[in-house]
Motif scaffolding. Structure first.
Motif, mmCIF file in Angstrom:
data_model
loop_
_atom_site.group_PDB
_atom_site.id
_atom_site.type_symbol
_atom_site.label_atom_id
_atom_site.label_comp_id
_atom_site.label_asym_id
_atom_site.label_seq_id
_atom_site.Cartn_x
_atom_site.Cartn_y
_atom_site.Cartn_z
ATOM 1 N N VAL A 99 0.835 -1.195 0.000
ATOM 2 C CA VAL A 99 0.000 0.000 0.000
ATOM 3 C C VAL A 99 0.875 1.253 0.000
ATOM 4 C CG1 VAL A 99 -1.797 1.216 1.278
ATOM 5 C CG2 VAL A 99 -1.822 -1.257 1.163
ATOM 6 N N ARG A 102 1.883 2.141 -3.304
ATOM 7 C CA ARG A 102 0.815 2.813 -4.060
ATOM 8 C C ARG A 102 0.525 4.207 -3.527
ATOM 9 N NH1 ARG A 102 -1.867 -1.249 -7.120
ATOM 10 N NH2 ARG A 102 -0.244 -2.797 -7.341
ATOM 11 N N GLY A 103 1.419 4.730 -2.679
ATOM 12 C CA GLY A 103 1.275 6.135 -2.311
ATOM 13 C C GLY A 103 0.882 6.414 -0.870
ATOM 14 N N PHE A 104 0.694 5.362 -0.037
ATOM 15 C CA PHE A 104 0.392 5.609 1.375
ATOM 16 C C PHE A 104 1.648 6.157 2.051
ATOM 17 C CE2 PHE A 104 -0.746 4.686 5.755
ATOM 18 C CZ PHE A 104 -2.136 4.817 5.751
ATOM 19 N N PRO A 105 1.531 7.138 2.997
ATOM 20 C CA PRO A 105 2.721 7.667 3.662
ATOM 21 C C PRO A 105 3.541 6.524 4.274
ATOM 22 C CG PRO A 105 0.738 8.809 4.422
ATOM 23 C CD PRO A 105 0.281 7.704 3.527
ATOM 24 N N VAL A 133 -0.817 8.941 11.417
ATOM 25 C CA VAL A 133 -1.817 8.583 10.407
ATOM 26 C C VAL A 133 -2.199 7.105 10.473
ATOM 27 C CG1 VAL A 133 -1.106 10.404 8.815
ATOM 28 C CG2 VAL A 133 -0.093 8.135 8.604
ATOM 29 N N TYR A 135 -4.119 4.097 11.889
ATOM 30 C CA TYR A 135 -5.352 3.949 12.655
ATOM 31 C C TYR A 135 -5.155 3.024 13.862
ATOM 32 C CZ TYR A 135 -8.958 6.257 9.836
ATOM 33 O OH TYR A 135 -9.764 7.171 9.219
ATOM 34 N N TYR A 137 -5.727 -0.301 15.815
ATOM 35 C CA TYR A 137 -5.987 -1.678 15.379
ATOM 36 C C TYR A 137 -6.536 -2.543 16.503
ATOM 37 C CZ TYR A 137 -4.387 -0.823 10.730
ATOM 38 O OH TYR A 137 -4.319 -0.342 9.454
ATOM 39 N N ASN A 139 -9.504 -3.083 17.482
ATOM 40 C CA ASN A 139 -10.692 -3.888 17.180
ATOM 41 C C ASN A 139 -10.349 -5.114 16.337
ATOM 42 O OD1 ASN A 139 -10.054 -2.488 14.905
ATOM 43 N ND2 ASN A 139 -12.138 -1.880 14.397
ATOM 44 N N ARG A 140 -9.128 -5.159 15.790
ATOM 45 C CA ARG A 140 -8.781 -6.295 14.949
ATOM 46 C C ARG A 140 -7.716 -7.192 15.560
ATOM 47 N NH1 ARG A 140 -8.137 -3.388 9.340
ATOM 48 N NH2 ARG A 140 -8.554 -1.560 10.609
ATOM 49 N N GLU B 85 -14.492 2.153 9.103
ATOM 50 C CA GLU B 85 -13.149 2.514 9.601
ATOM 51 C C GLU B 85 -12.078 1.655 8.936
ATOM 52 O OE1 GLU B 85 -15.586 1.877 12.283
ATOM 53 O OE2 GLU B 85 -16.056 3.981 11.916
ATOM 54 N N THR B 86 -12.411 0.381 8.659
ATOM 55 C CA THR B 86 -11.411 -0.494 8.050
ATOM 56 C C THR B 86 -11.006 0.026 6.668
ATOM 57 O OG1 THR B 86 -12.236 -2.387 9.275
ATOM 58 C CG2 THR B 86 -10.936 -2.857 7.330
ATOM 59 N N MET B 88 -11.213 3.094 5.794
ATOM 60 C CA MET B 88 -10.571 4.385 5.987
ATOM 61 C C MET B 88 -9.157 4.250 6.538
ATOM 62 S SD MET B 88 -12.433 6.482 4.627
ATOM 63 C CE MET B 88 -12.162 8.185 5.063
ATOM 64 N N SER B 89 -8.812 3.084 7.132
ATOM 65 C CA SER B 89 -7.443 2.931 7.613
ATOM 66 C C SER B 89 -6.470 3.069 6.446
ATOM 67 C CB SER B 89 -7.255 1.603 8.356
ATOM 68 O OG SER B 89 -7.452 0.513 7.490
ATOM 69 N N CYS B 90 -6.915 2.829 5.233
ATOM 70 C CA CYS B 90 -6.079 3.113 4.066
ATOM 71 C C CYS B 90 -6.591 4.329 3.303
ATOM 72 C CB CYS B 90 -6.056 1.931 3.110
ATOM 73 S SG CYS B 90 -5.153 0.532 3.756
ATOM 74 N N SER B 92 -8.088 6.950 4.153
ATOM 75 C CA SER B 92 -7.917 8.285 4.719
ATOM 76 C C SER B 92 -6.725 8.966 4.049
ATOM 77 C CB SER B 92 -7.684 8.188 6.230
ATOM 78 O OG SER B 92 -6.526 7.411 6.486
ATOM 79 N N GLN B 93 -5.816 8.146 3.480
ATOM 80 C CA GLN B 93 -4.613 8.676 2.832
ATOM 81 C C GLN B 93 -4.556 8.322 1.352
ATOM 82 O OE1 GLN B 93 -2.306 10.436 4.646
ATOM 83 N NE2 GLN B 93 -3.666 10.198 6.400
ATOM 84 N N GLU B 94 -5.310 7.327 0.973
ATOM 85 C CA GLU B 94 -5.158 6.702 -0.341
ATOM 86 C C GLU B 94 -6.414 6.961 -1.165
ATOM 87 O OE1 GLU B 94 -2.842 4.525 -2.771
ATOM 88 O OE2 GLU B 94 -2.333 4.409 -0.663
#
Lengths: 175, 219
Positions: A99, A102-105, A133, A135, A137, A139-140, B85-86, B88-90, B92-94
């Protein structure tokens, strides 16, 4: 027969007009389904204000007290890390996951000195609360699994900075 | 005298008689075929979704594990559908401005869930449970097909009672090593017969008789 027929016909018509009797659809709510009974029309309910979930105490304890590190815990950690963290942090922890490509920070590499020095509890905390940035985790990833992941990150860190002399029987195998 | 019946009449009569006899049989046959056809079982039908979410893109392309989104698949009957939210975890930036993702952003802003349309849906009188199947080593692709190639989700198995029973009577050919459950390209190895039999033993899988009992699935 002639006399019975007119009697049978309305009966047949009545049967045909009946609703679907197959019981494929029953009068109950499906998981995550719509539920007209509640104001927000969702079957999934939030716990009322002030309630304590079953097992909350056990979860809190599991979050506070690290489980003993053994091969099984590391294996569990690898599995969870591969499933949840690799899209961003990459399989080796260099912060170059798919990811990110593909441009994610880009996240910091686990192999920089600051994170090498960080205690295991710090990784557990980042999973529980998120960071910048990244999130939350929580809940997972179950509390015990957070420690398992932290242990596995330690193993990754060791693997990237290891010296040949430290790995048993490795020196002989190298040319 | 004019002949009423020409020489072929006997044959015609026989054919007509035979078809009267055959019609109900054929009709039953046709109904039976239709009833189990992909048309009736909704096999391979894609559903319109609020966001055109692509498993091909996220699983095949990006290699994201099923458990990132379907979190409860190992622990519960229900596999789980990811909350906003799941995504948006990606996101939010992508692809933050993509119009395609507007419903996702709106859902997060308003705190209202996205409403996905179900693709697989067993009748309410059937009980299904993911946790047991995953724990005993059945992979997602055995029942859901090549998910990593699906632009839109579709049901690749018929989900009829016969389909469930085919496996419950002989699960061995489908049993995988635990680490292969989420491998979408798994193929049985050449010695699956031996391995499968060993897994049946090791995982103490119930007998075919027990697994075909009505109360297993209709409880």
């Amino acid at each position: 027969m002639r006399r019975v027929l007119p009697l049978l016909l309305p009966l047949l018509a009545a049967l045909a007009a009946c609703e679907d009797q197959s019981m494929r659809v029953q009068n109950r709510y499906e998981v995550y389904g719509k539920a007209p009974l509640f104001p927000d029309h969702a079957e999934a309910r939030r716990p009322p204000e002030g309630t304590v979930a079953v097992g909350a105490l056990a979860r809190e304890t599991a979050l506070r007290e690290p489980p003993p590190v053994d091969a099984a815990l590391l294996e569990r950690g690898r599995q969870r890390y591969d499933a949840i963290c690799t899209p961003c942090h990459g399989y080796t922890g260099h912060g170059d996951g798919m990811v990110v490509q593909r441009g994610f920070p880009a996240p910091p590499s686990y192999h920089e000195d600051r994170l090498r020095a960080a205690p295991a509890a710090y990784f557990v905390d980042v999973i529980t609360r998120g960071y910048g940035v990244m999130y939350v985790y929580a809940n997972r990833v179950e509390p015990r699994d957070r420690w398992a992941i932290a242990a596995y990150i330690r193993a990754l860190q060791l693997s990237q900075g290891a010296r040949v002399a430290e790995a048993p029987d490795l020196a002989e195998k190298l040319p | 005298m004019v002949q009423i019946f020409h020489p072929g009449a006997d044959t015609v009569a026989r054919v007509i008689l035979a078809s009267i006899g055959a019609a109900p049989v054929l009709a039953v046959g046709l109904a039976y075929t239709l009833w189990r056809s992909p048309y009736a079982t909704a096999q391979d039908v894609t559903r319109e979704q609020p966001v055109p979410f692509s498993h091909e893109h996220h699983v095949g392309g990006l290699g994201i594990d099923c458990r990132y989104c379907h979190t409860s698949v190992e622990k519960a009957a229900f596999a789980g559908i990811p909350p906003t939210e799941t995504c948006m975890s990606c996101h939010s930036q992508e692809w933050t401005n993509a119009p395609m993702l507007a419903p996702v952003r709106q859902s997060l802003a308003e705190g209202r869930p996205l409403i996905w349309n179900r693709v697989h849906n067993l009748p309410a009188y059937v009980y299904f449970n993911h946790a047991v199947h995953v724990a005993k080593g059945l992979g997602c692709s055995t029942c859901h097909g090549p998910v990593q190639t699906m632009k839109l989700m579709r049901q690749s198995a018929p989900l009829t009672m016969g389909w469930c029973l085919d496996c419950h009577r002989d699960p061995a050919p489908n049993l995988r090593p635990h680490e292969a459950v989420f491998d979408m390209t798994w193929k049985p190895p050449a010695d699956q017969a031996v391995i499968g039999a060993r897994f049946m033993e090791e995982r103490s899988i119930k007998s075919p008789e027990r697994l075909s009992e009505c109360s297993i699935c209709h409880r």
